[in-house]
Write a protein that holds these residues in place. Structure first.
Motif, PDB file in Angstrom:
ATOM      1  N   GLN A   1      79.699  -4.942  74.460  1.00  0.00           N
ATOM      2  CA  GLN A   1      79.196  -3.301  73.908  1.00  0.00           C
ATOM      3  C   GLN A   1      80.503  -2.931  73.025  1.00  0.00           C
ATOM      4  O   GLN A   1      81.728  -3.776  72.565  1.00  0.00           O
ATOM      5  CB  GLN A   1      80.024  -3.020  75.337  1.00  0.00           C
ATOM      6  CG  GLN A   1      78.687  -2.440  76.168  1.00  0.00           C
ATOM      7  CD  GLN A   1      79.246  -2.118  77.544  1.00  0.00           C
ATOM      8  OE1 GLN A   1      80.444  -1.896  77.707  1.00  0.00           O
ATOM      9  NE2 GLN A   1      78.774  -0.810  78.135  1.00  0.00           N
TER      10      GLN A   1
ATOM     11  N   LYS B   1      79.614   2.662  72.912  1.00  0.00           N
ATOM     12  CA  LYS B   1      78.576   4.002  72.934  1.00  0.00           C
ATOM     13  C   LYS B   1      77.200   2.852  72.281  1.00  0.00           C
ATOM     14  O   LYS B   1      75.663   3.796  71.945  1.00  0.00           O
ATOM     15  CB  LYS B   1      78.652   5.155  71.650  1.00  0.00           C
ATOM     16  CG  LYS B   1      79.840   5.397  71.950  1.00  0.00           C
ATOM     17  CD  LYS B   1      80.126   6.795  70.921  1.00  0.00           C
ATOM     18  CE  LYS B   1      80.958   7.598  70.825  1.00  0.00           C
ATOM     19  NZ  LYS B   1      81.733   9.116  69.990  1.00  0.00           N
ATOM     20  N   ALA B   2      77.157   1.909  71.549  1.00  0.00           N
ATOM     21  CA  ALA B   2      76.148   1.060  71.694  1.00  0.00           C
ATOM     22  C   ALA B   2      76.222  -0.705  72.861  1.00  0.00           C
ATOM     23  O   ALA B   2      77.589  -0.959  72.641  1.00  0.00           O
ATOM     24  CB  ALA B   2      76.161   0.472  70.349  1.00  0.00           C
ATOM     25  N   THR B   3      75.090  -1.395  72.669  1.00  0.00           N
ATOM     26  CA  THR B   3      75.430  -2.156  73.818  1.00  0.00           C
ATOM     27  C   THR B   3      74.102  -3.190  72.618  1.00  0.00           C
ATOM     28  O   THR B   3      73.219  -2.698  72.752  1.00  0.00           O
ATOM     29  CB  THR B   3      75.522  -1.877  74.730  1.00  0.00           C
ATOM     30  OG1 THR B   3      75.730  -0.953  76.007  1.00  0.00           O
ATOM     31  CG2 THR B   3      74.720  -3.470  76.311  1.00  0.00           C
TER      32      THR B   3
ATOM     33  N   ASN C   1      69.759   9.530  71.783  1.00  0.00           N
ATOM     34  CA  ASN C   1      69.780   7.853  71.986  1.00  0.00           C
ATOM     35  C   ASN C   1      68.576   7.157  72.135  1.00  0.00           C
ATOM     36  O   ASN C   1      67.366   7.935  71.659  1.00  0.00           O
ATOM     37  CB  ASN C   1      70.392   7.547  73.897  1.00  0.00           C
ATOM     38  CG  ASN C   1      68.810   8.376  74.524  1.00  0.00           C
ATOM     39  OD1 ASN C   1      67.814   7.329  74.376  1.00  0.00           O
ATOM     40  ND2 ASN C   1      69.099   9.566  75.350  1.00  0.00           N
TER      41      ASN C   1
ATOM     42  N   SER D   1      74.047   0.765  79.380  1.00  0.00           N
ATOM     43  CA  SER D   1      75.363   1.312  78.773  1.00  0.00           C
ATOM     44  C   SER D   1      76.642   1.390  79.556  1.00  0.00           C
ATOM     45  O   SER D   1      77.048   2.135  79.599  1.00  0.00           O
ATOM     46  CB  SER D   1      74.276   3.104  79.020  1.00  0.00           C
ATOM     47  OG  SER D   1      73.909   2.840  80.255  1.00  0.00           O
TER      48      SER D   1
ATOM     49  N   TYR E   1      66.889   3.003  72.440  1.00  0.00           N
ATOM     50  CA  TYR E   1      66.893   2.377  72.666  1.00  0.00           C
ATOM     51  C   TYR E   1      65.795   1.028  72.564  1.00  0.00           C
ATOM     52  O   TYR E   1      64.840   1.072  71.930  1.00  0.00           O
ATOM     53  CB  TYR E   1      66.686   1.412  74.140  1.00  0.00           C
ATOM     54  CG  TYR E   1      65.562   2.429  74.956  1.00  0.00           C
ATOM     55  CD1 TYR E   1      64.842   1.295  75.340  1.00  0.00           C
ATOM     56  CD2 TYR E   1      65.214   3.892  74.808  1.00  0.00           C
ATOM     57  CE1 TYR E   1      63.965   1.630  75.581  1.00  0.00           C
ATOM     58  CE2 TYR E   1      63.714   4.199  75.798  1.00  0.00           C
ATOM     59  CZ  TYR E   1      62.821   2.807  76.063  1.00  0.00           C
ATOM     60  OH  TYR E   1      61.428   3.090  76.295  1.00  0.00           O
TER      61      TYR E   1
ATOM     62  N   TRP F   1      81.012  -0.290  69.528  1.00  0.00           N
ATOM     63  CA  TRP F   1      81.682   1.125  69.217  1.00  0.00           C
ATOM     64  C   TRP F   1      81.623   2.517  69.794  1.00  0.00           C
ATOM     65  O   TRP F   1      81.218   3.540  71.093  1.00  0.00           O
ATOM     66  CB  TRP F   1      80.592   1.864  68.520  1.00  0.00           C
ATOM     67  CG  TRP F   1      79.619   2.912  67.575  1.00  0.00           C
ATOM     68  CD1 TRP F   1      80.882   3.821  66.913  1.00  0.00           C
ATOM     69  CD2 TRP F   1      78.274   3.241  67.529  1.00  0.00           C
ATOM     70  NE1 TRP F   1      80.112   4.703  66.312  1.00  0.00           N
ATOM     71  CE2 TRP F   1      78.680   4.361  66.200  1.00  0.00           C
ATOM     72  CE3 TRP F   1      77.003   3.537  68.197  1.00  0.00           C
ATOM     73  CZ2 TRP F   1      77.707   5.317  65.899  1.00  0.00           C
ATOM     74  CZ3 TRP F   1      76.378   4.109  66.965  1.00  0.00           C
ATOM     75  CH2 TRP F   1      76.147   5.452  66.707  1.00  0.00           C
TER      76      TRP F   1
ATOM     77  N   PHE G   1      69.014  -3.631  73.511  1.00  0.00           N
ATOM     78  CA  PHE G   1      69.846  -2.805  72.440  1.00  0.00           C
ATOM     79  C   PHE G   1      70.231  -1.352  73.098  1.00  0.00           C
ATOM     80  O   PHE G   1      68.097  -0.490  73.753  1.00  0.00           O
ATOM     81  CB  PHE G   1      69.496  -2.743  71.009  1.00  0.00           C
ATOM     82  CG  PHE G   1      70.189  -1.762  70.402  1.00  0.00           C
ATOM     83  CD1 PHE G   1      71.372  -1.968  69.659  1.00  0.00           C
ATOM     84  CD2 PHE G   1      69.292  -0.519  69.993  1.00  0.00           C
ATOM     85  CE1 PHE G   1      71.921  -1.107  69.225  1.00  0.00           C
ATOM     86  CE2 PHE G   1      70.170   0.185  68.979  1.00  0.00           C
ATOM     87  CZ  PHE G   1      71.874   0.150  68.607  1.00  0.00           C
ATOM     88  N   SER G   2      71.348  -0.645  73.274  1.00  0.00           N
ATOM     89  CA  SER G   2      71.128   0.926  73.561  1.00  0.00           C
ATOM     90  C   SER G   2      72.303   1.514  72.475  1.00  0.00           C
ATOM     91  O   SER G   2      73.076   0.615  72.693  1.00  0.00           O
ATOM     92  CB  SER G   2      71.408   1.577  74.947  1.00  0.00           C
ATOM     93  OG  SER G   2      71.497   1.888  75.616  1.00  0.00           O
ATOM     94  N   ALA G   3      71.942   2.312  72.251  1.00  0.00           N
ATOM     95  CA  ALA G   3      73.317   3.204  71.396  1.00  0.00           C
ATOM     96  C   ALA G   3      73.167   4.838  72.069  1.00  0.00           C
ATOM     97  O   ALA G   3      72.121   5.301  71.829  1.00  0.00           O
ATOM     98  CB  ALA G   3      72.668   3.038  69.883  1.00  0.00           C
ATOM     99  N   ARG G   4      74.077   4.866  71.850  1.00  0.00           N
ATOM    100  CA  ARG G   4      74.353   6.585  72.364  1.00  0.00           C
ATOM    101  C   ARG G   4      75.665   7.457  71.259  1.00  0.00           C
ATOM    102  O   ARG G   4      76.010   7.450  71.629  1.00  0.00           O
ATOM    103  CB  ARG G   4      74.593   7.123  73.611  1.00  0.00           C
ATOM    104  CG  ARG G   4      74.556   8.836  74.116  1.00  0.00           C
ATOM    105  CD  ARG G   4      74.584   8.455  75.607  1.00  0.00           C
ATOM    106  NE  ARG G   4      75.616   7.885  75.586  1.00  0.00           N
ATOM    107  CZ  ARG G   4      77.392   8.446  75.886  1.00  0.00           C
ATOM    108  NH1 ARG G   4      77.640   9.113  75.752  1.00  0.00           N
ATOM    109  NH2 ARG G   4      77.906   7.844  76.853  1.00  0.00           N
TER     110      ARG G   4
END
Length: 831
Positions: free
Chosen positions: A594, A599-601, A654, A19, A656, A596, A645-648
């Motif tokens: 990164q 907001k996402a990785t 959130n 993030s 991951y 969005w 992967f991670s998204a918020r």
């Protein structure tokens, strides 16, 4: 400084270190320089469970930088995520990091591997070193037993994958676990946490920090964990494999100015559980005669295990169990800013004290009544680093010194059932319990280990977007070992090899010497090594970063301190007492992105590591001795792909996920110990299981079977081809007792496919793939109060952490069942 706001308690984002937005090149350099000189109390924190948290900052490369800017594969776990998922030691941490493998039958017999490399599974030898380095606040932990203790007041953990020799004090070829604790603060703060659950689980943690004067701050933290055992010993009525941990850590920070800081830290932890036992899992046929296999031997003694289903969690071992374990030390870390950069010095002393009691026949039979190796270690380390930058050049230069002493006083003693179990039934001596009853080997083992190195890494900023980072290491290692094993019979008389001139050994003595043989030798090893690496990184765009790395490195050579093969007169073959260094060639490439609106990785890396002279246990019977020993396999290779992967999408949710595909195999290993289905004979076999030089098939019951096997092309132990971890958390505004807060629901899970649990793959020791699921439901406020209920292994999955082949080639396979479903509640408060 760029910032990212994490929703309260959104620790999964900290887990993946995804993030953190990538800095523009100049901004990153400026931020790293600023934070390198900032007081410890003012630096960024990760995964604290509070809103408005700064960018995720890591020290993986011995300087402050954001996770997305680091051109290597790294996972970061925040302290609060460690707490909320119950990952309070390295064993639990592996459920959050797919390429980390942890195996432990007791603290001394522990392996921590990354991508399948690090230490041979199931092999404990004081004379070799681990390939995965464990560091706590820059202090290297030489004994892997430190990984079995509870994390204490941890701020974050960085798991670095791949060789780390040009930036870390001790050379490590597989990776490093870099643990950072919370530091003393000049603003008063405190934390407290209490958890209770089933199986008598109770865990309490507390920390208090604050100023003593304008320039002196202190912090103290304590942790205690207790839990009943998960296995019932029906012979004693006691639960075994329990948890009983206590730890304390204290720190003093002296900061006379903004550019000068010294931290004095001391810690002490102890474990005293009724532990550790592995229990009957299954049996399988071997190449021994049927009357020397488990079923016949057990029947001859009128014995049966309490249950043939390991997940009934029953045992009847007849030796008292203990795993007393103490570890601690003192360190002084100093940082001084100068005109040429920041000078860092870390001086440390650590000790390890291990006092076990094991039942190594794993049964309620007096076969082996003692098999204990109490051990004491002292280590001293000194590291000195200079880091800084000028213009387009950044640099880290360091020197490292290490001295370690180990003293192990082991004992193995046979019992009244040993004669029938270990001597062939056709021999009349097998019917005489006194032949082996009381037969004892008393071992005195010592090691002096000295290592020194200079290392460094430069960063050339060719353009604002393109950097080249070469690194080097010059290393010297010296090991001096002594091994002395004295054998006595049940009457206390020495049992020794006798020459023909002395009349030779009697049949009774030969039977005793076949089980326990005396041996004494001294061994020395020393070597210089030069290693290097180079990384190229390129900022494709503001939020897209690519890198590629090549590393040529090594793992230090070693000495055999578990005994070596001997000739027919019992004289140790000293040419086999030393072990060559491993030679490592490592290739890796990755991209970090990164999107969005940040907001996402998504990050992905590919890797390939080739090792020549891989350190492993081998069987080489051309020397005329029936003994396995530590030596070098020709070549192994691990390669694969990893992603994070991670998204918020909003402050209310959130998610991951990360995963890995790992292909880890022996490329050439022709003299490996045989798996149990091919053990117990007198010949060798090729990779297809066919006997070499002998007609007929090795698998024929009663046929001559192998002493050593060619396992080239087989998979390395402990490595799943596929592994994943994943999770999500959602929250909604809520009010409790008139206080505004959030109600939240969190989930964390992990999956790993099947893996081999024996150094030589066996049909009997493959562990099936499994998935574990954990849930938590709670309420928290912005002022630091948090209460949540949790359930781990929610679907009560039956799985093995480890399977092992019991000694003796009887076909007995023992296992270590993983934890059943556990549940409880946690209360947390902080100010």
């Amino acid at each position: 400084m760029s910032r990212v706001t994490l929703l309260a308690g959104a620790a999964p984002l900290a887990l993946l270190a995804l993030s953190a937005p990538a800095f523009a090149a100049d901004a990153a350099a400026a931020t790293a320089a600023d934070e390198a000189t900032a007081p410890a109390a003012e630096r960024t924190s990760v995964g604290t469970g509070q809103s408005d948290v700064d960018d995720i900052v890591v020290t993986a490369r011995r300087r402050q930088e954001t996770a997305q800017d680091v051109p290597l594969a790294i996972s970061v776990v925040g302290g609060d995520h460690i707490d909320s998922t119950g990952s309070f030691n390295v064993g639990r941490l592996q459920q959050l990091t797919p390429t980390l493998q942890f195996y432990s039958s007791n603290p001394r017999n522990t392996s921590v591997n990354i991508r399948g490399l690090g230490a041979p599974l199931g092999l404990t030898n004081d004379g070799i070193e681990q390939g995965v380095g464990i560091y706590v606040d820059d202090v290297y932990m030489a004994r892997v037993a430190s990984s079995t203790f509870d994390f204490l007041d941890v701020k974050q953990i960085e798991v670095l994958r791949g060789p780390q020799g040009t930036l870390y004090g001790k050379n490590t070829t597989a990776g490093a676990i870099n643990i950072t604790t919370r530091q003393p603060t000049f603003t008063p703060e405190g934390r407290a946490e209490i958890s209770v659950g089933n199986l008598g689980f109770m865990q309490a943690k507390a920390a208090l920090s604050g100023p003593l004067t304008d320039t002196l701050a202190a912090r103290i933290a304590v942790s205690s964990t207790r839990r009943d055992g998960t296995i019932l010993n029906v012979a004693t009525g006691q639960k075994v494999n329990e948890q009983d941990n206590l730890g304390i850590r204290a720190q003093l920070l002296f900061q006379p100015s903004d550019g000068v800081a010294f931290t004095l830290a001391g810690d002490f932890s102890k474990q005293n559980p009724r532990c550790c036992v592995q229990i009957y899992a299954r049996t399988g046929s071997t190449q021994r005669a049927l009357n020397r296999q488990y079923a016949a031997l057990a029947a001859s003694l009128g014995y049966s295990v309490p249950s043939t289903n390991a997940f009934d969690r029953l045992t009847d071992v007849d030796v008292p169990l203990q795993a007393k374990n103490k570890i601690g030390g003192v360190s002084l870390r100093g940082k001084i800013d100068t005109g040429i950069g920041t000078i860092t010095s870390i001086t440390a002393w650590r000790f390890w004290d291990w006092n076990p009691s094991n039942d190594r026949d794993f049964l309620g039979l007096p076969i082996t009544t003692k098999s204990n190796n109490p051990s004491k270690q002292n280590q001293y380390t000194q590291e000195l680093r200079l880091s800084g930058e000028t213009g387009r050049l950044g640099y880290v230069l360091g020197a490292f010194g290490f001295y370690q002493t180990i003293r192990t006083s082991g004992v193995q003693q046979q019992g009244a059932a040993a004669s029938k179990w270990l001597i062939r039934p056709s021999d009349a001596l097998s019917k005489d319990p006194s032949v082996l009853n009381g037969l004892t080997a008393t071992n005195d083992i010592s090691l002096k280990n000295t290592s020194a190195a200079v290392f460094g890494q430069l960063t050339f900023k060719v353009t604002d977007a393109f950097k080249i980072q070469p690194g080097f290491r010059v290393n010297y290692d010296k090991k001096v070992g002594d091994y002395n094993s004295v054998v006595t019979n049940g009457a206390g008389q020495l049992v020794v090899f006798k020459t023909a001139a002395q009349g030779g050994n009697t049949a009774r003595e030969k039977a005793q010497l076949a089980v326990l043989a005396p041996q004494q030798f001294n061994v020395r090893f020393s070597d210089w090594n030069f290693s290097y690496d180079a990384t190229a990184s390129y900022d494709v765009a503001r939020d897209i970063h690519a890198y590629a790395t090549y590393a040529h490195t090594f793992k230090s050579g070693g000495v055999n301190l578990n005994g070596v093969p001997a000739d027919t007169a019992g004289v140790p073959i000293l040419s086999l007492a030393t072990v060559k260094p491993e030679t490592v060639n490592h290739y890796e490439a990755g991209i970090k992105t990164q999107f969005w609106d940040r907001k996402a990785t998504f990050n992905v890396s590919i890797f390939r590591t080739e090792i020549e002279n891989y350190q492993a246990q081998v069987s080489n019977y051309t020397v005329g001795a029936l003994r396995g020993y530590l030596a070098n396999a020709d070549k192994v290779r691990t390669q694969g792909v990893e992603f994070d992967f991670s998204a918020r999408p909003s402050e209310r949710f959130n998610v991951y996920g990360n995963g890995a595909y790992t292909d880890a195999t022996y490329r050439k290993f022709t003299n490996a110990p045989c798996p149990p289905e091919l053990s117990g004979g007198t010949q060798n076999v090729d990779a297809n299981g066919n006997l070499i030089g002998t007609p007929g098939a090795a698998g024929t019951p009663g046929a001559i079977s192998p002493l050593s096997c060619d396992i080239s092309g087989q998979r390395l132990p402990g490595v799943s081809k596929w592994s994943f971890s994943y999770g999500a958390e959602a929250n909604v505004p809520a009010k409790l007792f008139g206080t505004d807060g959030q109600a939240y629901l969190g989930f964390d899970g992990n999956y790993r496919s099947s893996f081999s649990s024996n150094p030589s793959p066996s049909a009997y020791t493959w562990i099936d793939g499994y998935a574990l699921s954990n849930f938590r439901l709670g309420y928290r406020t912005d002022n630091g109060f948090d209460i949540y209920g949790w359930v781990r292994n929610a679907f009560d999955v039956n799985y093995y952490e480890q399977l092992a082949v019991a000694s003796g080639s009887t076909g007995l396979i023992v296992g270590q069942p993983g934890d059943p479903r556990t549940w409880g509640v946690t209360f947390k408060a902080s100010f």
